[in-house]
Design an enzyme around this catalytic site. Sequence first.
Site, PDB file in Angstrom:
ATOM      1  CG  ASN A   9     -21.868 -35.968 -26.311  1.00  0.00           C
ATOM      2  OD1 ASN A   9     -21.341 -36.377 -25.283  1.00  0.00           O
ATOM      3  ND2 ASN A   9     -21.495 -34.841 -26.907  1.00  0.00           N
ATOM      4  CE  LYS A  11     -23.238 -31.971 -25.557  1.00  0.00           C
ATOM      5  NZ  LYS A  11     -23.400 -30.622 -26.082  1.00  0.00           N
ATOM      6  CG  HIS A  88     -18.267 -32.171 -28.765  1.00  0.00           C
ATOM      7  ND1 HIS A  88     -18.523 -30.914 -28.250  1.00  0.00           N
ATOM      8  CD2 HIS A  88     -19.460 -32.702 -29.085  1.00  0.00           C
ATOM      9  CE1 HIS A  88     -19.835 -30.715 -28.249  1.00  0.00           C
ATOM     10  NE2 HIS A  88     -20.426 -31.789 -28.750  1.00  0.00           N
ATOM     11  CD  GLU A  90     -20.211 -29.082 -25.539  1.00  0.00           C
ATOM     12  OE1 GLU A  90     -20.004 -30.169 -24.958  1.00  0.00           O
ATOM     13  OE2 GLU A  90     -21.341 -28.733 -25.937  1.00  0.00           O
ATOM     14  CD  GLU A 157     -22.270 -32.307 -32.656  1.00  0.00           C
ATOM     15  OE1 GLU A 157     -23.324 -32.757 -32.203  1.00  0.00           O
ATOM     16  OE2 GLU A 157     -21.287 -32.061 -31.952  1.00  0.00           O
ATOM     17  N   GLY A 163     -27.050 -27.064 -28.328  1.00  0.00           N
ATOM     18  CA  GLY A 163     -27.661 -26.660 -27.060  1.00  0.00           C
ATOM     19  C   GLY A 163     -28.419 -25.352 -27.108  1.00  0.00           C
ATOM     20  CB  SER A 198     -30.827 -27.859 -31.204  1.00  0.00           C
ATOM     21  OG  SER A 198     -30.064 -26.985 -30.397  1.00  0.00           O
ATOM     22  N   GLY A 219     -27.194 -34.439 -27.792  1.00  0.00           N
ATOM     23  CA  GLY A 219     -26.721 -34.047 -26.466  1.00  0.00           C
ATOM     24  C   GLY A 219     -27.859 -33.965 -25.471  1.00  0.00           C
ATOM     25  N   GLY A 220     -28.429 -32.784 -25.324  1.00  0.00           N
ATOM     26  CA  GLY A 220     -29.467 -32.524 -24.318  1.00  0.00           C
ATOM     27  C   GLY A 220     -30.580 -33.565 -24.280  1.00  0.00           C
TER      28      GLY A 220
END
Length: 234
Positions: A9, A11, A88, A90, A157, A163, A198, A219-220
């Site tokens: 992802n 983002k 998601h 967010e 999640e 994150g 994470s 993600g990251g």
Amino acid sequence: MAKKIFAFNLKMNKPDIDFNKYVALMEKAKDTVYVCAPTVYLGQINSAKKTLVFGAQNVSEFENGAHTGEISSKMLKECGCEVCIVGHSERRKNNFENSKNISQKIDMLFMENIMPIVCVGESKTMPFKKAVKVIKKQLDELQLFKYANKKIVVAYEPVWAIGTGKVPTTDFIFTMCAFIKNYLTNLNLNAKVLYGGSYNENNAKELNKISSVDGFLIGGASLKEKSVKAILKI
Ligand code: PGA
């Protein structure tokens, strides 16, 4: 052993290599890979890809019409999308999405045969018994029984793990993902369950061992070539 799923992802970010290189890297993986990119780059990914399954991070809950700034599932299909993230945390938080919108988005995706990657997760750390109630409520509200026999991915999640570098214990993840899998199987869904929050090259070895987890939403760590290579072992 079944192939793992790695759903990347991006983002609202670009990876540290260009999309041609990024797609080529993903296509080297032995496991199943999905890339969910910002919408404006979907065309670029579609031109670069040979076998990669990719998609978006959101879709409109409406079919068409006066919805300025929105993108329909039909448009995503025209861009080559085969998967799409919905719900998601967010977007739940920043864009006020609720179970009703998310459920409509899932309907739209299935209308175009795009596989939804549906996110659920509790917002703060809490004992397992409490967390499982939150997750059950989120799943119930999505009325997933409507999609019997369809292929779907649910990503567990915990919001507090996204994150932050914090991850629940492997026992916690194992039990929650087993619960979700069982819930979906009872509705006759052809479901895969991912963990997200994470996940990176440093905890991959430990988290990969959790038997109730079919893969990861990342993600990251999806933004760095080095991390992607380490995660996909290429
Ligand atoms: P993270 O994000 O890997 O950066 O924690 C996961 C996600 O939000 O899907």
